[in-house]
Design a protein around this motif. Structure first.
Motif, mmCIF file in Angstrom:
data_model
loop_
_atom_site.group_PDB
_atom_site.id
_atom_site.type_symbol
_atom_site.label_atom_id
_atom_site.label_comp_id
_atom_site.label_asym_id
_atom_site.label_seq_id
_atom_site.Cartn_x
_atom_site.Cartn_y
_atom_site.Cartn_z
ATOM 1 N N MET A 144 0.904 -1.294 -0.120
ATOM 2 C CA MET A 144 0.085 0.103 -0.005
ATOM 3 C C MET A 144 0.861 1.141 -0.142
ATOM 4 S SD MET A 144 -2.814 1.203 2.787
ATOM 5 C CE MET A 144 -4.116 -0.033 2.637
ATOM 6 N N GLU A 149 1.990 5.309 -0.384
ATOM 7 C CA GLU A 149 1.422 6.451 0.365
ATOM 8 C C GLU A 149 0.610 7.254 -0.162
ATOM 9 O OE1 GLU A 149 3.359 10.797 2.124
ATOM 10 O OE2 GLU A 149 4.637 9.480 1.084
ATOM 11 N N ARG A 179 -2.767 4.959 0.861
ATOM 12 C CA ARG A 179 -3.041 5.078 2.575
ATOM 13 C C ARG A 179 -3.551 6.467 2.901
ATOM 14 N NH1 ARG A 179 -0.471 1.816 7.071
ATOM 15 N NH2 ARG A 179 0.698 0.783 5.489
ATOM 16 N N ASN A 180 -3.121 7.553 2.311
ATOM 17 C CA ASN A 180 -3.788 8.685 2.583
ATOM 18 C C ASN A 180 -4.933 8.878 2.182
ATOM 19 O OD1 ASN A 180 -1.067 9.717 3.326
ATOM 20 N ND2 ASN A 180 -0.410 10.588 1.538
ATOM 21 N N LEU A 206 -7.339 6.629 1.715
ATOM 22 C CA LEU A 206 -8.225 5.883 2.472
ATOM 23 C C LEU A 206 -8.425 6.445 3.791
ATOM 24 C CD1 LEU A 206 -6.856 2.213 1.953
ATOM 25 C CD2 LEU A 206 -9.240 3.112 1.165
ATOM 26 N N TRP A 207 -7.195 7.079 4.568
ATOM 27 C CA TRP A 207 -7.685 7.699 5.763
ATOM 28 C C TRP A 207 -8.498 9.123 5.296
ATOM 29 C CZ3 TRP A 207 -7.167 7.138 10.632
ATOM 30 C CH2 TRP A 207 -7.398 8.523 11.491
ATOM 31 N N PHE A 240 -3.294 3.726 12.014
ATOM 32 C CA PHE A 240 -3.453 3.766 10.655
ATOM 33 C C PHE A 240 -2.072 4.087 9.934
ATOM 34 C CE2 PHE A 240 -5.077 4.676 6.314
ATOM 35 C CZ PHE A 240 -5.954 3.789 6.325
ATOM 36 N N PHE A 241 -1.373 4.911 10.203
ATOM 37 C CA PHE A 241 -0.066 5.347 9.418
ATOM 38 C C PHE A 241 0.913 4.497 9.771
ATOM 39 C CE2 PHE A 241 -2.758 8.734 8.272
ATOM 40 C CZ PHE A 241 -2.781 9.073 6.813
ATOM 41 N N TRP A 294 0.516 -2.838 5.689
ATOM 42 C CA TRP A 294 -0.415 -2.603 4.619
ATOM 43 C C TRP A 294 -1.662 -3.463 4.992
ATOM 44 C CZ3 TRP A 294 -2.417 -6.375 1.391
ATOM 45 C CH2 TRP A 294 -1.663 -7.683 1.445
ATOM 46 N N ALA A 346 -3.922 -1.989 7.653
ATOM 47 C CA ALA A 346 -4.469 -1.037 7.241
ATOM 48 C C ALA A 346 -6.057 -1.329 6.393
ATOM 49 C CB ALA A 346 -3.671 -0.063 6.319
ATOM 50 N N TYR A 347 -5.867 -2.493 5.657
ATOM 51 C CA TYR A 347 -7.087 -3.147 5.004
ATOM 52 C C TYR A 347 -7.953 -3.612 6.329
ATOM 53 C CZ TYR A 347 -5.421 -2.283 0.132
ATOM 54 O OH TYR A 347 -5.202 -1.643 -1.172
ATOM 55 N N SER A 403 -4.756 -0.727 -6.792
ATOM 56 C CA SER A 403 -4.693 -1.697 -5.870
ATOM 57 C C SER A 403 -5.379 -2.899 -6.631
ATOM 58 C CB SER A 403 -5.697 -1.168 -4.909
ATOM 59 O OG SER A 403 -5.869 -2.369 -3.661
#
Length: 283
Positions: free
Chosen positions: A21, A23, A26-27, A29-30, A96-97, A101, A104-105, A137
């Motif tokens: 995942m 950056e 991830r950014n 999704l947050w 989360f960060f 990976w 996070a999912y 993804s």
């Protein structure tokens, strides 16, 4: 698509995010969690000089979600969960960060199925799937569960075909992948055209033919390399799909009918066929 991706210096499984995942994903999704969950936390005093507390009126859904996260997800004592949302949120953000990976999912999936705000689930899943597709993804929400839609074997077929092909075959495959995985403006329709063009180029190169439709060339391959008639027929049918009035080449205005799954399928199938033909000619 960057230079390293276009010219094969970056592995395909990094372009298509399998077991990773990056950056931006991830950014993103947050940010979707913020838009669909965190921004709905209310202040009992309207946010002016007051605090944001889980126990405030109107925060029942987020309070229950936090209880579920602490008790069932983090497996922490509930007395470690504070009431001040301005202290709870940084803890969630840090996790989360900092997490792996796949964790996070896990987190995204857990929130999806445990936050009970009206209409949240459907809207959040749609937004997540749009982002997951944009960031290339290998995962999507399917029936409220994050599921892998791109297999390692599929990626291996594409990598092998690109790595071992030369000339127009390699050029068409790379262009197909580039169009498929462009995160700003993916072109699935032309990705499919490039995939099938790679097979056409392989057939003409293998047979040393100057011209001929793919259907005609496949017939010749039956004799030249012992291509099974059923396989020839199957590929002729796929070629027909890209050529008829309802297919790709004559329906350029109907862009909504072709999506990521169509283009990915064609790239994988064409790559596998190219690998198969090359193995037959080299045996």
């Amino acid at each position: 698509m960057r230079f390293s991706e276009r010219f094969g210096y970056k592995p395909i499984k990094e372009i298509v995010q399998i077991e990773s995942m990056d950056e931006p994903l991830r950014n993103g999704l947050w940010s979707l969690l913020k838009l669909h969950c965190w921004d709905y936390v209310k202040s009992s005093q309207g946010g002016y000089g007051g605090g944001y507390y889980l126990s405030d009126y109107g925060n029942d859904e987020i309070q229950v979600l936090c209880y579920q996260l602490w008790f069932n997800y983090f497996k922490k004592p509930l007395d470690q969960l504070g009431n001040d949302w301005r202290k709870v949120l940084p803890q969630l953000r840090k996790y989360f960060f900092d997490c792996k990976w796949y964790e996070a999912y896990d987190f995204i999936e857990f929130v999806t199925n445990n936050y009970k705000r009206s209409q949240f689930k459907e809207e959040f899943i749609l937004s997540c799937n749009n982002l997951l597709q944009k960031e290339v993804s290998a995962y999507r929400f399917v029936n409220s569960v994050i599921t892998r839609i791109t297999d390692e074997h599929e990626v291996a077929e594409i990598e092998q075909a690109i790595k071992e092909s030369r000339g127009p075959v390699s050029k068409h495959l790379r262009r197909s992948l580039e169009l498929l995985s462009d995160r700003n403006a993916p072109d699935y329709r032309n990705s499919i055209k490039e995939s099938i063009s790679a097979v056409e180029s392989l057939a003409t190169t293998t047979l040393k033919a100057d011209k001929g439709t793919l259907g005609q060339l496949l017939k010749k391959l039956e004799d030249e390399i012992g291509l099974h008639p059923a396989l020839s027929t199957a590929f002729s049918s796929l070629y027909g799909y890209t050529s008829d009035e309802g297919g790709i080449r004559h329906a350029l205005t109907e862009a909504g009918r072709v999506d990521f799954n169509d283009a990915k399928f064609m790239l994988v199938v064409c790559s596998a066929f190219i690998n198969f033909v090359k193995s037959k000619t080299q045996s």
